[in-house]
Motif scaffolding. Structure first.
Motif, PDB file in Angstrom:
ATOM      1  N   ARG A 402      64.275  61.376  18.123  1.00 30.50           N
ATOM      2  CA  ARG A 402      63.255  61.442  18.843  1.00 30.50           C
ATOM      3  C   ARG A 402      62.390  62.687  18.887  1.00 30.50           C
ATOM      4  O   ARG A 402      61.341  62.695  19.009  1.00 30.50           O
ATOM      5  CB  ARG A 402      63.059  60.497  19.899  1.00 30.50           C
ATOM      6  N   ILE A 403      63.090  63.888  18.970  1.00 24.13           N
ATOM      7  CA  ILE A 403      62.678  65.078  19.235  1.00 24.13           C
ATOM      8  C   ILE A 403      61.910  65.542  17.866  1.00 24.13           C
ATOM      9  O   ILE A 403      60.710  65.871  17.968  1.00 24.13           O
ATOM     10  CB  ILE A 403      63.666  66.125  19.468  1.00 24.13           C
ATOM     11  N   GLY A 404      62.556  65.148  16.475  1.00 23.52           N
ATOM     12  CA  GLY A 404      61.952  65.275  15.544  1.00 23.52           C
ATOM     13  C   GLY A 404      60.607  64.443  15.394  1.00 23.52           C
ATOM     14  O   GLY A 404      59.756  64.997  14.802  1.00 23.52           O
ATOM     15  N   PHE A 405      60.425  63.295  15.739  1.00 18.88           N
ATOM     16  CA  PHE A 405      59.393  62.265  15.835  1.00 18.88           C
ATOM     17  C   PHE A 405      58.200  63.151  16.460  1.00 18.88           C
ATOM     18  O   PHE A 405      56.963  63.249  16.204  1.00 18.88           O
ATOM     19  CB  PHE A 405      59.598  61.227  16.387  1.00 18.88           C
ATOM     20  N   VAL A 406      58.412  63.741  17.790  1.00 14.94           N
ATOM     21  CA  VAL A 406      57.566  64.190  18.750  1.00 14.94           C
ATOM     22  C   VAL A 406      56.982  65.529  17.776  1.00 14.94           C
ATOM     23  O   VAL A 406      55.953  65.845  17.806  1.00 14.94           O
ATOM     24  CB  VAL A 406      57.860  64.651  19.958  1.00 14.94           C
ATOM     25  N   VAL A 407      58.010  66.331  17.128  1.00 11.75           N
ATOM     26  CA  VAL A 407      57.456  67.535  16.405  1.00 11.75           C
ATOM     27  C   VAL A 407      56.505  67.252  15.418  1.00 11.75           C
ATOM     28  O   VAL A 407      55.391  67.720  15.253  1.00 11.75           O
ATOM     29  CB  VAL A 407      58.531  68.290  15.983  1.00 11.75           C
ATOM     30  N   MET A 408      57.055  66.227  14.633  1.00 11.34           N
ATOM     31  CA  MET A 408      55.777  65.806  13.528  1.00 11.34           C
ATOM     32  C   MET A 408      54.578  65.379  13.933  1.00 11.34           C
ATOM     33  O   MET A 408      53.658  65.601  13.589  1.00 11.34           O
ATOM     34  CB  MET A 408      56.682  64.531  12.525  1.00 11.34           C
ATOM     35  N   TYR A 409      54.483  64.434  15.101  1.00 14.15           N
ATOM     36  CA  TYR A 409      53.462  63.950  15.559  1.00 14.15           C
ATOM     37  C   TYR A 409      52.620  64.926  16.163  1.00 14.15           C
ATOM     38  O   TYR A 409      51.514  65.095  15.946  1.00 14.15           O
ATOM     39  CB  TYR A 409      53.868  62.948  16.710  1.00 14.15           C
ATOM     40  N   SER A 410      53.027  66.073  17.070  1.00 13.14           N
ATOM     41  CA  SER A 410      52.500  67.065  17.544  1.00 13.14           C
ATOM     42  C   SER A 410      51.839  68.071  16.479  1.00 13.14           C
ATOM     43  O   SER A 410      50.668  68.645  16.634  1.00 13.14           O
ATOM     44  CB  SER A 410      53.420  67.986  18.302  1.00 13.14           C
ATOM     45  N   LEU A 411      52.479  68.158  15.293  1.00  8.41           N
ATOM     46  CA  LEU A 411      52.111  69.096  14.292  1.00  8.41           C
ATOM     47  C   LEU A 411      50.545  68.255  13.712  1.00  8.41           C
ATOM     48  O   LEU A 411      49.815  69.095  13.137  1.00  8.41           O
ATOM     49  CB  LEU A 411      53.079  69.187  13.055  1.00  8.41           C
ATOM     50  N   THR A 412      50.904  67.084  13.415  1.00  2.97           N
ATOM     51  CA  THR A 412      49.453  66.138  12.786  1.00  2.97           C
ATOM     52  C   THR A 412      48.431  66.466  13.602  1.00  2.97           C
ATOM     53  O   THR A 412      47.500  66.974  13.243  1.00  2.97           O
ATOM     54  CB  THR A 412      49.875  64.959  13.058  1.00  2.97           C
ATOM     55  N   PHE A 413      48.549  66.623  15.032  1.00  7.89           N
ATOM     56  CA  PHE A 413      47.366  66.792  15.757  1.00  7.89           C
ATOM     57  C   PHE A 413      46.926  68.305  16.057  1.00  7.89           C
ATOM     58  O   PHE A 413      45.871  68.788  16.367  1.00  7.89           O
ATOM     59  CB  PHE A 413      47.404  66.137  17.163  1.00  7.89           C
ATOM     60  N   PHE A 414      48.066  69.354  15.745  1.00  8.17           N
ATOM     61  CA  PHE A 414      47.689  70.663  15.769  1.00  8.17           C
ATOM     62  C   PHE A 414      46.806  70.731  14.552  1.00  8.17           C
ATOM     63  O   PHE A 414      45.938  71.700  14.638  1.00  8.17           O
ATOM     64  CB  PHE A 414      49.088  71.297  15.664  1.00  8.17           C
ATOM     65  N   PHE A 415      47.212  70.248  13.341  1.00  5.41           N
ATOM     66  CA  PHE A 415      46.315  70.641  12.353  1.00  5.41           C
ATOM     67  C   PHE A 415      45.034  69.817  12.058  1.00  5.41           C
ATOM     68  O   PHE A 415      44.297  70.020  11.380  1.00  5.41           O
ATOM     69  CB  PHE A 415      47.030  70.644  11.051  1.00  5.41           C
ATOM     70  N   ALA A 416      44.850  68.870  12.891  1.00  8.36           N
ATOM     71  CA  ALA A 416      43.606  68.233  13.112  1.00  8.36           C
ATOM     72  C   ALA A 416      42.736  69.142  13.777  1.00  8.36           C
ATOM     73  O   ALA A 416      41.619  69.267  13.480  1.00  8.36           O
ATOM     74  CB  ALA A 416      43.784  66.976  13.937  1.00  8.36           C
ATOM     75  N   ASN A 417      43.097  69.829  14.746  1.00  6.70           N
ATOM     76  CA  ASN A 417      42.227  70.738  15.528  1.00  6.70           C
ATOM     77  C   ASN A 417      42.127  72.028  15.015  1.00  6.70           C
ATOM     78  O   ASN A 417      41.192  72.860  15.134  1.00  6.70           O
ATOM     79  CB  ASN A 417      42.836  70.999  16.972  1.00  6.70           C
TER      80      ASN A 417
END
Length: 521
Positions: A402-417
């Motif tokens: 799950r930690i990997g999941f959150v990291v991937m998810y966070s990176l998606t929205f980091f690169f959206a902004n």
């Protein structure tokens, strides 16, 4: 062709960064702060509304909003925003930025407060008034998009214009955080004052009647920052570009900017001829506009549309993610007030770790890398991360990963902004002629909001499991989260292709970009 730019506009373009730039960022940014706060805070209280107004004592699970009500509460504000962007965008070019800017702010303040004061205490009455006022709140917020962007771009100098407009947009992140902090504070205070058993222990007592004040306080708080900036908004002079190029009053523009820049500006001769040149007065639906700005407008609208589909569908798997990583326990193991606290905590953490840093990265790098590079990179990285989450989706939802999941998810929205979410807002405020600038930004933003509606609702249904027995209450089976994510990855990739239609405005003056300096010798 001789390139001629009015002296007063040249003075703005080469002005050093001064206090008035920062004042403008704060004044325009506060509108955006309120926009983000008002649009996003409702997601913090939807669960609470369900418990309060749709409580069923016989159910194992706490009450929740029926699908059509949940869709209405979340969706009316988006629909209102879309209408407001088109209407106020057009009005901002007709009446002037400043006049319309006051109207949108008053609308936001009044409707923020009104959406917390509902008629009656039955589910139908409360939801109807909430939806009614959230529509008009959205309408006011919609007007803020084209106006904030246009005002900031017309006040800025050409060297740091990108960073200034990005800073206004970054206030959205601050607004999302503020929503989280207000919800955390209010729910903590109520949790201490009115302790209640969990839903599993006592269904009726798990939602104390005082909890009804919580969502009202959270929703109404959004009016405060807007009200504080009203006075300053009204004192700001009309932008020189509107006064000179649209209202054709160069003398007034020169006087206004002499005050703002605190230097003596001379009004040059022949200035009137430059502004009154008939070839520069083509309308939005003319052949000339299509020839000069047709493709860039298509680029701005399509990229914003595609981005918002991906950006607004994030809320779909937010709840899966939070439950998967154990940030939000099962609903029955909490009382109503504690649930608000846990949801706010989770959303605030995600905002702090991924969304907010992305905005400020854009501010730091946009005038170095340029808009085009950031947008292309953002779409590319979003595509990569969406696919990286989607294909091994079953692997990510296992508790060990799950930690990997959150990291991937966070990176998606980091690169959206740090990517298209910021650049799609900035570019339309730079590349169109002054007399159509706010309209074109409104059109681009409204297309974006249409994408948001597709993202928020289309994918709400699409992401439902294919197995009938596992869907959320009231929803038909969909294509599942995994396939939805693959679709979103493809959408981001198409956004990357449409980015090639968007010109690069870095380091050029607004008049150069829009072709308003071209006058025959």
């Amino acid at each position: 062709m001789a390139e001629q730019q009015l002296g007063v506009l040249k003075a703005l373009d080469v002005a050093k960064t001064q206090l008035y730039h920062f004042t403008a960022i704060v004044i325009a940014g506060m509108g955006f702060f309120t926009d983000a706060y008002d649009l996003f805070c409702v997601s913090l209280v939807t669960k609470l509304l369900g418990r309060l107004y749709y409580f069923n004592p016989l159910s194992e699970k706490p009450g929740s909003l029926p699908p059509h009500v949940a869709a209405a509460v979340n969706g009316v504000a988006l629909c209102g925003t879309l209408a407001g962007q088109l209407f106020f965008g057009w009005l901002g070019d007709k009446l002037g930025r400043k006049k319309v800017y006051g109207i949108t702010l008053i609308m936001m303040i009044v409707c923020s407060v009104a959406s917390g004061l509902s008629f009656g205490n039955k589910a139908k009455g409360v939801m109807t008034t909430l939806c009614f006022f959230r529509f008009w709140l959205g309408f006011g917020i919609g007007g803020d998009y084209p106006l904030s962007a246009t005002i900031m771009s017309e006040y800025a100098n050409k060297k740091t214009r990108g960073a200034f407009i990005a800073a206004v947009f970054a206030m959205q992140g601050v607004g999302i955080l503020a929503g989280g902090f207000v919800a955390l504070a209010v729910s903590s205070i109520f949790d201490k004052k009115f302790p209640a058993p969990t839903y599993a222990v006592n269904r009726a007592l798990s939602t104390p009647p005082q909890a009804d004040y919580i969502w009202r306080i959270i929703v109404m708080f959004g009016a405060l920052p807007a009200a504080l900036t009203y006075y300053w908004r009204m004192k700001m002079p009309e932008t020189a570009r509107y006064t000179a190029l649209v209202a054709k009053n160069i003398k007034q523009a020169t006087q206004d900017m002499s005050k703002v820049l605190q230097v003596e500006l001379e009004m040059e001769e022949r200035a009137e001829d430059i502004v009154k040149d008939p070839r520069l007065n083509y309308g939005l639906f003319s052949k000339e506009f299509a020839k000069r700005h047709g493709l860039p407008l298509l680029g701005c609208t399509s990229t914003w549309f595609l981005l918002d589909i991906a950006f607004y569908s994030q809320n779909l798997f937010q709840k899966d993610i939070f439950s998967a990583i154990g940030w939000i326990p099962k609903a029955a193991t909490m009382n109503a007030i504690h649930e608000v606290f846990m949801i706010a905590r989770a959303q605030t953490l995600i905002a702090l770790c991924s969304t907010v840093p992305g905005y400020w990265f854009t501010v730091a790098f946009i005038d170095i890398m340029g808009r085009f590079a950031i947008q292309l990179m953002g779409f590319f990285m979003m595509t990569v991360f969406m696919f990286a989450i989607a294909f091994p989706y079953d692997h990510w939802i296992k508790p060990d990963n799950r930690i990997g999941f959150v990291v991937m998810y966070s990176l998606t929205f980091f690169f959206a902004n740090f990517g298209p979410n910021a650049t799609t807002f900035i570019v339309p405020a730079e590349i169109f002629p002054a007399r159509l600038r706010s309209t074109c930004h409104g059109i681009s933003a409204a297309t974006g909001k249409a994408g948001a509606i597709v993202g928020a609702f289309g994918f709400l249904y699409a992401a439902q499991p294919q197995d009938k027995t596992k869907t959320d209450a009231g929803y038909p089976p969909g294509i599942g989260v995994k396939n939805s994510l693959i679709m979103l990855g493809v959408i981001n990739f198409v956004g990357m292709l449409f980015t090639f239609l968007v010109p690069e405005p870095k380091g050029k003056s607004l008049e150069e970009l829009s072709g308003e300096t071209e006058v025959e010798k």
